[in-house]
Design an enzyme around this catalytic site. Structure first.
Site, PDB file in Angstrom:
ATOM      1  CE1 TYR A 112      -3.861   2.363   0.795  1.00 23.94           C
ATOM      2  CE2 TYR A 112      -2.350   3.330   2.387  1.00 23.94           C
ATOM      3  CZ  TYR A 112      -3.527   3.390   1.665  1.00 23.94           C
ATOM      4  OH  TYR A 112      -4.353   4.478   1.799  1.00 23.94           O
TER       5      TYR A 112
HETATM    6  N1  LIG Z   1     -10.274   7.042   4.722  1.00 21.83           N
HETATM    7  C1  LIG Z   1      -9.053   7.210   5.146  1.00 21.83           C
HETATM    8  O1  LIG Z   1      -8.787   7.242   6.346  1.00 21.83           O
HETATM    9  C2  LIG Z   1      -7.925   7.396   4.175  1.00 21.83           C
HETATM   10  C3  LIG Z   1      -6.668   7.746   4.673  1.00 21.83           C
HETATM   11  C4  LIG Z   1      -5.622   7.928   3.778  1.00 21.83           C
HETATM   12  C5  LIG Z   1      -5.838   7.785   2.426  1.00 21.83           C
HETATM   13  N2  LIG Z   1      -7.061   7.417   1.965  1.00 21.83           N
HETATM   14  C6  LIG Z   1      -7.218   7.287   0.514  1.00 21.83           C
HETATM   15  O2  LIG Z   1      -8.373   7.997   0.109  1.00 21.83           O
HETATM   16  C7  LIG Z   1      -8.952   7.366  -1.033  1.00 21.83           C
HETATM   17  C8  LIG Z   1     -10.403   7.072  -0.776  1.00 21.83           C
HETATM   18  O3  LIG Z   1     -10.463   6.185   0.314  1.00 21.83           O
HETATM   19  P1  LIG Z   1     -11.784   5.875   1.125  1.00 21.83           P
HETATM   20  O4  LIG Z   1     -11.389   5.755   2.543  1.00 21.83           O
HETATM   21  O5  LIG Z   1     -12.854   6.792   0.726  1.00 21.83           O
HETATM   22  O6  LIG Z   1     -12.062   4.394   0.580  1.00 21.83           O
HETATM   23  P2  LIG Z   1     -13.434   3.684   0.185  1.00 21.83           P
HETATM   24  O7  LIG Z   1     -13.122   2.224   0.094  1.00 21.83           O
HETATM   25  O8  LIG Z   1     -14.474   4.098   1.135  1.00 21.83           O
HETATM   26  O9  LIG Z   1     -13.713   4.261  -1.264  1.00 21.83           O
HETATM   27  C9  LIG Z   1     -12.851   3.956  -2.334  1.00 21.83           C
HETATM   28  C10 LIG Z   1     -13.673   3.848  -3.597  1.00 21.83           C
HETATM   29  O10 LIG Z   1     -12.783   3.483  -4.669  1.00 21.83           O
HETATM   30  C11 LIG Z   1     -13.429   2.464  -5.419  1.00 21.83           C
HETATM   31  N3  LIG Z   1     -12.448   1.633  -6.124  1.00 21.83           N
HETATM   32  C12 LIG Z   1     -11.614   0.712  -5.601  1.00 21.83           C
HETATM   33  N4  LIG Z   1     -10.905   0.127  -6.560  1.00 21.83           N
HETATM   34  C13 LIG Z   1     -11.286   0.690  -7.739  1.00 21.83           C
HETATM   35  C14 LIG Z   1     -10.908   0.494  -9.093  1.00 21.83           C
HETATM   36  N5  LIG Z   1      -9.971  -0.405  -9.449  1.00 21.83           N
HETATM   37  N6  LIG Z   1     -11.510   1.256 -10.042  1.00 21.83           N
HETATM   38  C15 LIG Z   1     -12.461   2.154  -9.700  1.00 21.83           C
HETATM   39  N7  LIG Z   1     -12.854   2.378  -8.434  1.00 21.83           N
HETATM   40  C16 LIG Z   1     -12.279   1.658  -7.466  1.00 21.83           C
HETATM   41  C17 LIG Z   1     -14.189   1.671  -4.399  1.00 21.83           C
HETATM   42  O11 LIG Z   1     -15.193   0.871  -5.013  1.00 21.83           O
HETATM   43  C18 LIG Z   1     -14.740   2.761  -3.518  1.00 21.83           C
HETATM   44  O12 LIG Z   1     -15.944   3.266  -4.011  1.00 21.83           O
HETATM   45  C19 LIG Z   1      -8.109   6.119  -1.291  1.00 21.83           C
HETATM   46  O13 LIG Z   1      -7.151   6.422  -2.291  1.00 21.83           O
HETATM   47  C20 LIG Z   1      -7.443   5.878   0.037  1.00 21.83           C
HETATM   48  O14 LIG Z   1      -6.227   5.171  -0.106  1.00 21.83           O
HETATM   49  C21 LIG Z   1      -8.112   7.222   2.822  1.00 21.83           C
END
Ligand SMILES: NC(=O)c1ccc[n+]([C@@H]2O[C@H](COP(=O)([O-])OP(=O)(O)OC[C@H]3O[C@@H](n4cnc5c(N)ncnc54)[C@H](O)[C@@H]3O)[C@@H](O)[C@H]2O)c1
Ligand SMILES: NC(=O)c1ccc[n+]([C@@H]2O[C@H](COP(=O)([O-])OP(=O)(O)OC[C@H]3O[C@@H](n4cnc5c(N)ncnc54)[C@H](O)[C@@H]3O)[C@@H](O)[C@H]2O)c1
Lengths: 267, 308
Positions: free
Chosen positions: A164
């Site tokens: 990751y």
């Molecule tokens: N929530 C957190 O605490 C956090 C912290 C750091 C970084 N992030 C980053 O923020 C971003 C969003 O995360 P989140 O927490 O909202 O996650 P989430 O899982 O709630 O949402 C992610 C979305 O991306 C979609 N997705 C996954 N693989 C895909 C693909 N191959 N093609 C198209 N869509 C795809 C999923 O279906 C989902 O709708 C991510 O890049 C994550 O790494 C989140």
């Protein structure tokens, strides 16, 4: 008062979580929105965005698949004729560490690097010519605080998220390079390195039943979205090439752009 | 007795340049070396090392291929009885301007990332079990000073997004790998260096290269060559690093600055904080298991994350 009236924004991974929130925030600011996700409910998300009074298209698409990326970007152009804003948000998480068997690691690699890094690369490369031709644009790539920790915390998400982290460091490398390459074209490229933010993913870590205390300790997606709107709102003269730390327990804000550093002279 | 006698080191991409310098130096220190490259001339490098009396295994294969990596690691362990050191050096550099056509971008992603990132992950995963049974080891990822921009402006060249991203991505393997393998006394570090006199760099100044306007048929002119670091000096630094025992660091090596490890960047503090965070038990790392290793230097620098 809509701050981004008439602009076209593309948000990846917008079916749930933060992506959906970015899409809504952009629509509220008056953007027409193109959203995509591997989840089929993305089509309904687009319908809901339309209720906010903007135009919206939803594509079921996998960001790691070049043909899907082309379909989304070409579809956006056919419908709206331009793309002003790209938020490369789609991301997945899997645990794993340096002692894992290669079979598992290669599977994790395909999913993590494919979605988090290649997805960012493909969308960036597909959208950059569009923005260049139009004379400007904004790209926000989503990293993680593992690559830009709050003061006093070492980098990395512990020992057990190496792939990751690989994917997100890669995102940072793309961000820094594109910012430099695209500055002459009025295209700003920044990334968000955020800590725990309430989302579908984060709730999943807590078996979809997080305690109130857990939820209270997370950042609110609205605050992160507002930061994105502020960042885009800086306009063409705004910051670029910044990996913006968004941390639990810290003010969620854009720091003043530091004055250009003098070039150090070799000893 | 030579410092690394009885140890086995794998060096990838050892047909020329830094990889060759690393392999020769490790062999001089007494290690048996297993060297590989996609270029067949790696065999000649192996022969010249063997002629100096060292144990050598040479492999000609594409490091991006899983089966080939598995075979080479297994052969190395079988031939020399174990694996102690892995130098992940093989890499490709490609000009990948953002204005490139779509089809080229797709091809470039695989060509660069499969070698510079995926193969590093594969080789590291494959050697870890061998190092664990040996009770320790060293993995060194070869990065670039692009990931430590504080001393050199102008890094992260705008026309090599994938090469840059690939080296940034290695931070994930170095950081987390150091932590996951610390309980097994396996250290994971990276050398993050600036311009070093190798075929890769010289090629940029030859006709067709991106800096051809500054060079000629033989590559860069003398005044530019003089600013490059010598691979032998980087190989010396590698040996210093193996002796030092630190882990989880990007060692910055900047042209125009002394080529030295510098003070430890408080990896132990980083580990401790991390251990608190994940609830994992702490383990004192101590000096490496080599015989004549010096006492570890007390941590001198302030706790700034290496990769911030
Ligand atoms: N929530 C957190 O605490 C956090 C912290 C750091 C970084 N992030 C980053 O923020 C971003 C969003 O995360 P989140 O927490 O909202 O996650 P989430 O899982 O709630 O949402 C992610 C979305 O991306 C979609 N997705 C996954 N693989 C895909 C693909 N191959 N093609 C198209 N869509 C795809 C999923 O279906 C989902 O709708 C991510 O890049 C994550 O790494 C989140
Ligand atoms: N020379 C520099 O200035 C410099 C600066 C920073 C980082 N680096 C890094 O140092 C390392 C060595 O670089 P160098 O300058 O010696 O380059 P080089 O091109 O001279 O050597 C790299 C070697 O890797 C081999 N290789 C490439 N792809 C391979 C594959 N698929 N399978 C097997 N072998 C493969 C090449 O054949 C070559 O022998 C690289 O990781 C490079 O990114 C070099």
């Amino acid at each position: 008062m809509a701050r981004l009236q008439g602009q076209v924004a593309l948000v990846t991974g917008a079916a749930v979580g933060l992506g959906r929130q970015y899409a809504e925030a952009l629509a509220r600011e008056g953007c027409d929105v193109v959203v995509c996700d591997i989840r089929p409910e993305i089509v309904r998300v687009a319908e809901e965005l339309v209720r906010l009074g903007v135009r919206a298209i939803g594509h079921v698409a996998d960001v790691s698949k070049p043909a899907d990326v082309r379909r989304v970007v070409d579809g956006a152009l056919a419908e709206f004729g331009k793309i002003d804003i790209l938020i490369s948000n789609a991301g997945v998480w899997r645990g794993g560490d340096a002692k894992d068997p290669l079979d598992k690691s290669l599977q994790d690699y395909d999913v993590l690097i494919g979605t988090n890094m290649k997805g960012v690369f493909l969308f960036g490369r597909a959208v950059i010519p569009v923005m260049t031709a139009a004379g400007g644009g904004h790209i926000i790539n989503i990293a993680t605080d593992h690559v830009h920790t709050h003061p006093g915390r070492p980098t990395a998400g512990g020992s057990a998220m190496d792939l990751y982290d690989v994917s997100k460091w890669g995102v940072l490398g793309l961000t820094l390079t594109w910012a430099k390459a695209l500055a002459p074209h009025n295209i700003r490229v920044n990334s968000f390195s955020m800590g725990a933010t309430d989302s579908h993913m984060l709730r999943g870590f807590h078996n979809n039943a997080p305690s109130e205390a857990d939820v209270a300790s997370w950042m609110k997606p609205e605050a992160v979205c507002d930061l994105a709107i502020q960042l885009i709102g800086e306009g063409h003269t705004g910051r670029t090439g910044e990996n913006i730390g968004v941390w639990v327990g810290f003010e969620i804000e854009l720091k003043p752009v530091p004055a250009a550093k003098p070039v150090p002279v070799a000893a | 007795m030579a410092y690394l006698s009885g140890k086995t080191a794998i060096v990838t991409g050892a047909a020329q340049g830094l990889g060759r310098a690393f392999a020769e130096r490790l062999a001089d220190e007494g290690a048996a070396v297993a060297i590989c490259d996609i270029r067949p001339d790696v065999v000649a490098v192996g022969e010249s090392i063997a002629a100096r009396g060292g144990g050598v295994l040479s492999g000609v294969f594409n490091i991006a291929r899983r089966a080939a990596c598995e075979g080479f690691v297994a052969d190395t362990a079988a031939r020399f009885g174990g694996i102690d050191i892995l130098i992940n050096n093989a890499a490709v550099w490609r000009s990948t301007p953002v204005t490139d056509p779509w089809e080229k971008a797709l091809e470039d992603f695989d060509a660069v990332i499969d070698v510079n990132v995926r193969a590093v992950m594969m080789m590291s995963r494959l050697v870890a079990p061998h190092m664990i049974v040996r009770g320790g080891g060293d993995i060194v990822n070869i990065s670039t000073d692009y990931v430590l921009p504080k001393r050199r402006e102008g890094v992260n060249a705008p026309d090599t997004d994938l090469y840059n991203a690939s080296k940034w991505a290695l931070n994930g393997l170095t950081d987390a790998g150091a932590q996951a393998l610390a309980p097994h006394n396996i250290r994971v570090n990276a050398l993050a260096m600036g311009p070093t006199d190798t075929e890769m760099l010289r090629a940029l100044f030859k006709p067709g290269g991106k800096l051809a306007h500054l060079g000629g048929p033989d590559g860069p002119p003398a005044e530019i060559l003089a600013t490059f670091m010598d691979p032998a000096d980087i190989a010396q630094l590698l040996v210093d690093l193996l002796k030092d025992g630190r882990t989880g660091e990007n060692i910055g090596v900047w042209a125009g600055y002394p080529i030295e490890l510098g003070p430890r960047k408080r990896w132990d503090v980083r580990m401790r904080e991390r251990a608190d965070f994940t609830g994992q038990p702490l383990r004192d790392f101590g000096p490496p298991p080599w015989t004549d290793a010096p006492e570890p230097v007390e941590h001198l620098a302030v706790g700034k994350p290496t990769n911030a």
